[in-house]
Design an enzyme around this catalytic site. Sequence first.
Site, short mmCIF file in Angstrom:
data_model
loop_
_atom_site.label_atom_id
_atom_site.label_comp_id
_atom_site.label_asym_id
_atom_site.label_seq_id
_atom_site.Cartn_x
_atom_site.Cartn_y
_atom_site.Cartn_z
N ASN A 11 51.90 62.15 74.55
CA ASN A 11 52.53 62.26 75.87
C ASN A 11 54.02 62.48 75.67
O ASN A 11 54.75 61.55 75.32
CB ASN A 11 52.25 60.96 76.66
CG ASN A 11 52.93 60.96 78.01
OD1 ASN A 11 53.52 61.97 78.43
ND2 ASN A 11 52.86 59.83 78.70
N LYS A 13 56.20 63.09 77.81
CA LYS A 13 57.00 62.58 78.96
C LYS A 13 58.04 63.63 79.36
O LYS A 13 57.75 64.82 79.29
CB LYS A 13 57.60 61.22 78.60
CG LYS A 13 56.52 60.22 78.13
CD LYS A 13 56.98 58.81 78.05
CE LYS A 13 55.81 57.93 77.60
NZ LYS A 13 56.14 56.50 77.57
N HIS A 97 49.50 56.90 84.84
CA HIS A 97 50.35 56.44 83.74
C HIS A 97 51.30 55.34 84.24
O HIS A 97 51.76 55.36 85.38
CB HIS A 97 51.15 57.60 83.14
CG HIS A 97 51.88 57.18 81.90
ND1 HIS A 97 53.13 56.60 81.94
CD2 HIS A 97 51.50 57.19 80.60
CE1 HIS A 97 53.48 56.29 80.70
NE2 HIS A 97 52.51 56.63 79.87
N GLU A 99 54.35 54.84 83.93
CA GLU A 99 55.62 55.26 84.57
C GLU A 99 55.38 55.84 85.96
O GLU A 99 56.25 55.75 86.82
CB GLU A 99 56.36 56.23 83.64
CG GLU A 99 56.95 55.48 82.45
CD GLU A 99 56.69 56.13 81.10
OE1 GLU A 99 56.51 57.35 81.04
OE2 GLU A 99 56.68 55.38 80.09
N GLU A 169 47.41 50.69 78.23
CA GLU A 169 48.82 50.73 77.83
C GLU A 169 49.56 49.57 78.48
O GLU A 169 50.01 49.67 79.64
CB GLU A 169 49.46 52.05 78.29
CG GLU A 169 48.84 53.29 77.70
CD GLU A 169 49.79 54.47 77.76
OE1 GLU A 169 50.27 54.89 76.71
OE2 GLU A 169 50.08 54.95 78.87
N GLY A 175 57.48 52.05 74.91
CA GLY A 175 58.87 52.42 74.65
C GLY A 175 59.74 51.26 74.21
O GLY A 175 60.96 51.38 74.16
N SER A 215 54.04 51.88 71.92
CA SER A 215 54.72 51.76 70.62
C SER A 215 53.78 51.94 69.43
O SER A 215 53.93 51.25 68.42
CB SER A 215 55.49 50.44 70.54
OG SER A 215 56.50 50.39 71.54
P1 13P Z 1 55.51 54.87 73.51
O1 13P Z 1 54.59 55.30 72.40
O2 13P Z 1 56.84 55.57 73.47
O3 13P Z 1 55.63 53.38 73.60
O4 13P Z 1 54.84 55.36 74.89
C1 13P Z 1 53.50 55.07 75.13
C2 13P Z 1 53.07 55.81 76.33
O5 13P Z 1 53.49 55.54 77.44
C3 13P Z 1 52.12 56.93 76.13
O6 13P Z 1 51.63 57.38 77.34
#
Ligand code: 13P
Length: 257
Positions: A11, A13, A97, A99, A169, A175, A215
């Site tokens: 992803n 983002k 997701h 976010e 997640e 993150g 992560s």
């Molecule tokens: P990170 O791997 O940066 O923690 O993000 C995970 C994520 O949100 C994947 O969709």
Amino acid sequence: MTVRKPFVGGNWKMNTTAATAAQLAVDVACGCDDLLGRADVAVFPPFPYLDTVGKHLGNGVRLGAQDLYHEAEGAFTGEVSAGMLIDVGVGVVLVGHSERRHVIGEGDELINCKARAALGAGLDIILCIGETIEQREAGQTQQVNVGQLMAGLEAVAADQMPRVTIAYEPVWAIGTGRTATPDDAQAVHAVIRSTLADRYDGAVAESTRIQYGGSVKANNAQSLFAEPDIDGGLIGGASLKADDFVTIVTAAAQASS
Ligand code: 13P
């Protein structure tokens, strides 16, 4: 026992440029080429780069989108439909997701509309769920994840489930560099699988892939993917570096063999 083929998603983002997205696509496609027999791989670039990334990926690594809107067309400024995604070669889309839920403010009902619209149009989906740190500390981890899972799959039929992947997640792990331990992640994955057995049946529960996200890095992927109910990962930061991402896909491929 069903053998589930691991599935790793990158992803991206709101990152990359047209040039770096194209290069990353080439590097991921090349690095994953030998692994695709043992792991499915998809990348999820920003909307403006879908077309070009798709052209650079070739036929092996799948093209994914980070979101969609549930209406087919019309006055929905800024939104993108399932049909538009299919037009540019997208085969799989993220819904719900973290976010989208916690930064943009999407709720379970909208997420379910998106899931049904995507599946109805012929796309595969990755339904993302996960608890916040406050919910975890309040002992609500199971309740939150089961709630988001059931709401997201409302009116999704058993015969659509082969096109559904679940991504667990935990919001506090995204993150932050604070990965869930393999034990903690496995515990939630097992709850998700047993919820699928209750909601559908044992066959659906056994065959549905459940990714872990939050992560995941080149140095911790192997221990996470060794868990029996963790079927690959959804990778954020580490998916922006082709070498790291390919190492993670390699860990998934090895876990399946
Ligand atoms: P990170 O791997 O940066 O923690 O993000 C995970 C994520 O949100 C994947 O969709």
